[in-house]
Scaffold this motif. Structure first.
Motif, PDB file in Angstrom:
ATOM      1  N   SER A 161       0.843  -1.190   0.000  1.00 50.08           N
ATOM      2  CA  SER A 161       0.000   0.000   0.000  1.00 50.08           C
ATOM      3  C   SER A 161       0.881   1.243   0.000  1.00 50.08           C
ATOM      4  O   SER A 161       1.904   1.285   0.679  1.00 50.08           O
ATOM      5  CB  SER A 161      -0.904   0.030   1.235  1.00 50.08           C
ATOM      6  N   SER A 162       0.463   2.247  -0.765  1.00 46.55           N
ATOM      7  CA  SER A 162       1.169   3.527  -0.748  1.00 46.55           C
ATOM      8  C   SER A 162       0.320   4.543   0.000  1.00 46.55           C
ATOM      9  O   SER A 162      -0.897   4.592  -0.169  1.00 46.55           O
ATOM     10  CB  SER A 162       1.428   4.015  -2.176  1.00 46.55           C
ATOM     11  N   VAL A 163       0.950   5.329   0.853  1.00 47.56           N
ATOM     12  CA  VAL A 163       0.266   6.353   1.632  1.00 47.56           C
ATOM     13  C   VAL A 163       0.899   7.698   1.307  1.00 47.56           C
ATOM     14  O   VAL A 163       2.112   7.864   1.412  1.00 47.56           O
ATOM     15  CB  VAL A 163       0.383   6.078   3.139  1.00 47.56           C
ATOM     16  N   THR A 164       0.087   8.645   0.890  1.00 50.67           N
ATOM     17  CA  THR A 164       0.570   9.996   0.627  1.00 50.67           C
ATOM     18  C   THR A 164      -0.164  10.975   1.538  1.00 50.67           C
ATOM     19  O   THR A 164      -1.346  10.795   1.848  1.00 50.67           O
ATOM     20  CB  THR A 164       0.366  10.407  -0.838  1.00 50.67           C
ATOM     21  N   ILE A 165       0.557  11.987   1.974  1.00 48.97           N
ATOM     22  CA  ILE A 165      -0.006  13.021   2.845  1.00 48.97           C
ATOM     23  C   ILE A 165       0.071  14.357   2.114  1.00 48.97           C
ATOM     24  O   ILE A 165       1.124  14.737   1.605  1.00 48.97           O
ATOM     25  CB  ILE A 165       0.749  13.099   4.181  1.00 48.97           C
ATOM     26  N   SER A 166      -1.046  15.053   2.053  1.00 47.16           N
ATOM     27  CA  SER A 166      -1.102  16.361   1.406  1.00 47.16           C
ATOM     28  C   SER A 166      -2.086  17.231   2.177  1.00 47.16           C
ATOM     29  O   SER A 166      -2.634  16.823   3.204  1.00 47.16           O
ATOM     30  CB  SER A 166      -1.537  16.218  -0.059  1.00 47.16           C
ATOM     31  N   GLY A 167      -2.319  18.422   1.677  1.00 50.06           N
ATOM     32  CA  GLY A 167      -3.292  19.291   2.323  1.00 50.06           C
ATOM     33  C   GLY A 167      -2.913  20.748   2.226  1.00 50.06           C
ATOM     34  O   GLY A 167      -2.070  21.142   1.410  1.00 50.06           O
ATOM     35  N   ALA A 168      -3.526  21.545   3.065  1.00 54.82           N
ATOM     36  CA  ALA A 168      -3.271  22.986   3.087  1.00 54.82           C
ATOM     37  C   ALA A 168      -3.662  23.541   4.448  1.00 54.82           C
ATOM     38  O   ALA A 168      -4.648  23.107   5.049  1.00 54.82           O
ATOM     39  CB  ALA A 168      -4.052  23.693   1.994  1.00 54.82           C
ATOM     40  N   ILE A 169      -2.891  24.495   4.917  1.00 60.48           N
ATOM     41  CA  ILE A 169      -3.226  25.248   6.126  1.00 60.48           C
ATOM     42  C   ILE A 169      -3.477  26.683   5.690  1.00 60.48           C
ATOM     43  O   ILE A 169      -2.617  27.322   5.086  1.00 60.48           O
ATOM     44  CB  ILE A 169      -2.096  25.203   7.166  1.00 60.48           C
ATOM     45  N   THR A 170      -4.670  27.176   5.978  1.00 58.05           N
ATOM     46  CA  THR A 170      -5.051  28.532   5.590  1.00 58.05           C
ATOM     47  C   THR A 170      -5.568  29.284   6.802  1.00 58.05           C
ATOM     48  O   THR A 170      -6.488  28.818   7.486  1.00 58.05           O
ATOM     49  CB  THR A 170      -6.150  28.512   4.512  1.00 58.05           C
ATOM     50  N   MET A 171      -4.989  30.433   7.066  1.00 59.35           N
ATOM     51  CA  MET A 171      -5.422  31.279   8.178  1.00 59.35           C
ATOM     52  C   MET A 171      -5.691  32.694   7.651  1.00 59.35           C
ATOM     53  O   MET A 171      -5.008  33.166   6.733  1.00 59.35           O
ATOM     54  CB  MET A 171      -4.351  31.340   9.264  1.00 59.35           C
ATOM     55  N   THR A 172      -6.684  33.345   8.237  1.00 60.16           N
ATOM     56  CA  THR A 172      -6.998  34.725   7.855  1.00 60.16           C
ATOM     57  C   THR A 172      -7.164  35.603   9.097  1.00 60.16           C
ATOM     58  O   THR A 172      -7.551  35.128  10.164  1.00 60.16           O
ATOM     59  CB  THR A 172      -8.297  34.811   7.029  1.00 60.16           C
ATOM     60  N   VAL A 173      -6.847  36.867   8.912  1.00 59.79           N
ATOM     61  CA  VAL A 173      -7.179  37.905   9.888  1.00 59.79           C
ATOM     62  C   VAL A 173      -8.272  38.756   9.241  1.00 59.79           C
ATOM     63  O   VAL A 173      -8.065  39.340   8.179  1.00 59.79           O
ATOM     64  CB  VAL A 173      -5.960  38.768  10.251  1.00 59.79           C
ATOM     65  N   ASP A 174      -9.446  38.781   9.868  1.00 57.92           N
ATOM     66  CA  ASP A 174     -10.608  39.447   9.288  1.00 57.92           C
ATOM     67  C   ASP A 174     -11.061  40.621  10.133  1.00 57.92           C
ATOM     68  O   ASP A 174     -10.923  40.608  11.356  1.00 57.92           O
ATOM     69  CB  ASP A 174     -11.811  38.490   9.188  1.00 57.92           C
ATOM     70  N   ASN A 175     -11.637  41.603   9.461  1.00 59.50           N
ATOM     71  CA  ASN A 175     -12.452  42.595  10.137  1.00 59.50           C
ATOM     72  C   ASN A 175     -13.806  42.590   9.458  1.00 59.50           C
ATOM     73  O   ASN A 175     -13.909  42.848   8.259  1.00 59.50           O
ATOM     74  CB  ASN A 175     -11.840  43.996  10.080  1.00 59.50           C
ATOM     75  N   VAL A 176     -14.837  42.237  10.220  1.00 64.75           N
ATOM     76  CA  VAL A 176     -16.195  42.123   9.691  1.00 64.75           C
ATOM     77  C   VAL A 176     -17.053  43.215  10.314  1.00 64.75           C
ATOM     78  O   VAL A 176     -17.031  43.404  11.539  1.00 64.75           O
ATOM     79  CB  VAL A 176     -16.794  40.731   9.987  1.00 64.75           C
ATOM     80  N   LYS A 177     -17.790  43.930   9.484  1.00 64.60           N
ATOM     81  CA  LYS A 177     -18.595  45.046   9.973  1.00 64.60           C
ATOM     82  C   LYS A 177     -20.032  44.909   9.478  1.00 64.60           C
ATOM     83  O   LYS A 177     -20.281  44.544   8.333  1.00 64.60           O
ATOM     84  CB  LYS A 177     -18.006  46.374   9.492  1.00 64.60           C
ATOM     85  N   TYR A 178     -20.983  45.203  10.374  1.00 62.92           N
ATOM     86  CA  TYR A 178     -22.415  45.087  10.088  1.00 62.92           C
ATOM     87  C   TYR A 178     -23.056  46.466  10.068  1.00 62.92           C
ATOM     88  O   TYR A 178     -22.624  47.380  10.780  1.00 62.92           O
ATOM     89  CB  TYR A 178     -23.100  44.230  11.161  1.00 62.92           C
ATOM     90  N   SER A 179     -24.134  46.607   9.290  1.00 62.98           N
ATOM     91  CA  SER A 179     -24.791  47.907   9.181  1.00 62.98           C
ATOM     92  C   SER A 179     -25.867  48.118  10.242  1.00 62.98           C
ATOM     93  O   SER A 179     -26.310  49.250  10.452  1.00 62.98           O
ATOM     94  CB  SER A 179     -25.414  48.061   7.786  1.00 62.98           C
ATOM     95  N   ASP A 180     -26.287  47.050  10.921  1.00 63.05           N
ATOM     96  CA  ASP A 180     -27.363  47.160  11.905  1.00 63.05           C
ATOM     97  C   ASP A 180     -26.847  47.857  13.171  1.00 63.05           C
ATOM     98  O   ASP A 180     -26.031  47.319  13.918  1.00 63.05           O
ATOM     99  CB  ASP A 180     -27.883  45.765  12.253  1.00 63.05           C
ATOM    100  N   THR A 181     -27.348  49.053  13.421  1.00 63.50           N
ATOM    101  CA  THR A 181     -26.868  49.832  14.570  1.00 63.50           C
ATOM    102  C   THR A 181     -27.337  49.251  15.902  1.00 63.50           C
ATOM    103  O   THR A 181     -26.823  49.634  16.960  1.00 63.50           O
ATOM    104  CB  THR A 181     -27.359  51.290  14.462  1.00 63.50           C
ATOM    105  N   ALA A 182     -28.302  48.313  15.883  1.00 59.07           N
ATOM    106  CA  ALA A 182     -28.798  47.717  17.127  1.00 59.07           C
ATOM    107  C   ALA A 182     -27.882  46.617  17.643  1.00 59.07           C
ATOM    108  O   ALA A 182     -28.042  46.167  18.780  1.00 59.07           O
ATOM    109  CB  ALA A 182     -30.205  47.157  16.905  1.00 59.07           C
TER     110      ALA A 182
END
Length: 403
Positions: A24-45
């Motif tokens: 059997s052959s085993v391969t390892i792959s993938g991706a690591i993805t990280m983000t820094v977000d600023n999310v803003k909403y219009s609802d003043t409440a």
């Protein structure tokens, strides 16, 4: 002499597993993805209208196993583990299955598969862009944005046949015994089920789903069609306390969804197109709610993603529109656009900066909520949900490493 015999014995113990695994052959792959977000909403409440977050963006560590069975046949295994580097948790797995692959008849697999969702030809996610910028924010949701079509993620309890490639043509056919995941609380065999539960489980409707996805590809183009027909296990139209609820009925409805998509590339340009129509029909009813079979949602959406790349630079954008639902009298559509710049530091590592904005029409559907940025509630706070007619925008810096 005894030392030599001991050394031979120890070597034999370690060599035996190596000989067994050599098939059997085993391969390892993938991706690591990280983000820094600023999310803003219009609802003043909202208590918090602007939030800065560090998010994992569905990182993956993928194990692929293949054993040659001879005669052009192989046993295959895929396990997609979803680590969250920011929290240290392990999320639900990605596409994972076991099956048989043949050169002439294609691939037969059982497990958790990518059915129907995430088909828009938008390259931003693969270039470290956040999921919140993805056109799936509108494309993969119906009922005024409140109901995820095909779970908007992988479908559990599923079987899939993937054909060989005949020229540029290929097709995937899938079936799920229960697209909602797991079993109902009343299903026979569940731990802790009472006799009453078992009786109710025998009479509850069983869920199922079908998926069909033919594609045709050329040197610089690709087109596809995706069909989804899903029915939930034991649909309901009441809350846990027994109160009739249109929102519960909508979320527990039968689904039918059709998508056409494709792209064309020339030079450094790539132009894509996505069209989707999704319908929801009542699968259960209660006092004061529409009858079983009543159409609760009939929503059309489309997206135009574009990309221009030169050297290590990439500029991407998309405009996506969900039209007003034909099954309601409300103005419950939405529009979204995103602009993104990505830079490839190497073939495996990229960084990006993107801005996206989603605007809901002023009259959202029953329940007071509209469309939202993809994964925004999952990755956000208690204030991450949208209200009727609310707008939401996100500024996202991302980094991704593929391995």
């Amino acid at each position: 002499m005894n030392k030599k015999l001991l050394a031979v014995a120890v070597a034999g113990v370690f060599a035996a597993p190596a000989a067994a695994f050599a098939q059997s052959s085993v391969t390892i792959s993938g991706a690591i993805t990280m983000t820094v977000d600023n999310v803003k909403y219009s609802d003043t409440a909202k208590t918090t209208r602007s939030e800065s977050r560090l998010n994992d963006e569905s990182s993956s560590i993928i194990f692929n196993v293949r054993e040659d069975l001879g005669g052009g046949m192989s046993a295959i295994v895929k396990v997609d583990v979803k680590p969250n580097p920011d929290s240290g948790a392990i999320a639900a797995s990605g596409e994972s299955f076991v099956g048989i692959s043949t050169k002439t008849a294609g691939r037969f697999t059982a497990g958790r598969h990518n059915f129907h969702f995430f088909k828009t030809p938008w390259d931003g996610y693969g270039l470290s862009g956040g999921l919140k910028s993805h056109p799936s924010s509108l494309i993969d949701f119906a009922g005024g944005g409140k109901v995820a079509i095909a779970n908007a993620t992988r479908t559990p309890n599923s079987l899939m046949w993937s054909s060989p490639k005949w020229g540029g043509f290929a097709v995937d056919v899938g079936y799920s015994f229960n697209p909602g995941g797991g079993n109902t609380a009343t299903e026979i065999g569940n731990a802790g089920a009472t006799e009453a539960d078992l009786t109710a489980g025998n009479t509850a409707r069983r869920g199922r789903a079908w998926m069909l996805n033919p594609t045709f590809s050329g040197t610089n183009w690709h087109i596809g069609y995706s069909y989804w027909n899903g029915k939930p296990d034991a649909p309901t139209a009441v809350t846990a306390t027994g109160v009739p609820s249109l929102a519960v009925q909508l979320g527990s409805s039968d689904q039918r969804s059709d998508s056409l998509y494709g792209y064309y590339t020339w030079g450094g340009f790539k132009l894509g197109l996505m069209w989707n129509k999704s319908k929801l029909n009542a699968a259960a009813t209660a006092a004061g709610l529409p009858a079983v079979g009543t159409q609760l949602s009939n929503r059309t959406a489309w997206s135009i993603p574009i990309r221009y790349s030169w050297a290590n630079h990439h500029i991407l954008a998309h405009y996506t529109k969900a039209r007003d639902d034909k099954a309601t009298a409300a103005q419950d559509g939405a529009k979204m656009w995103a602009l993104m710049y990505a830079y490839s530091l190497s073939k495996r590592t990229s960084v990006s900066l993107s801005y996206t904005k989603l605007t809901n029409d002023g009259n959202a559907t029953a329940g007071g909520a509209g469309y939202n940025l993809y994964t925004n509630i999952v990755l956000g706070s208690a204030n991450a949900g949208t209200t009727a007619g609310e707008d939401v925008r996100a500024l996202i810096f991302g980094v991704r490493h593929n391995f």
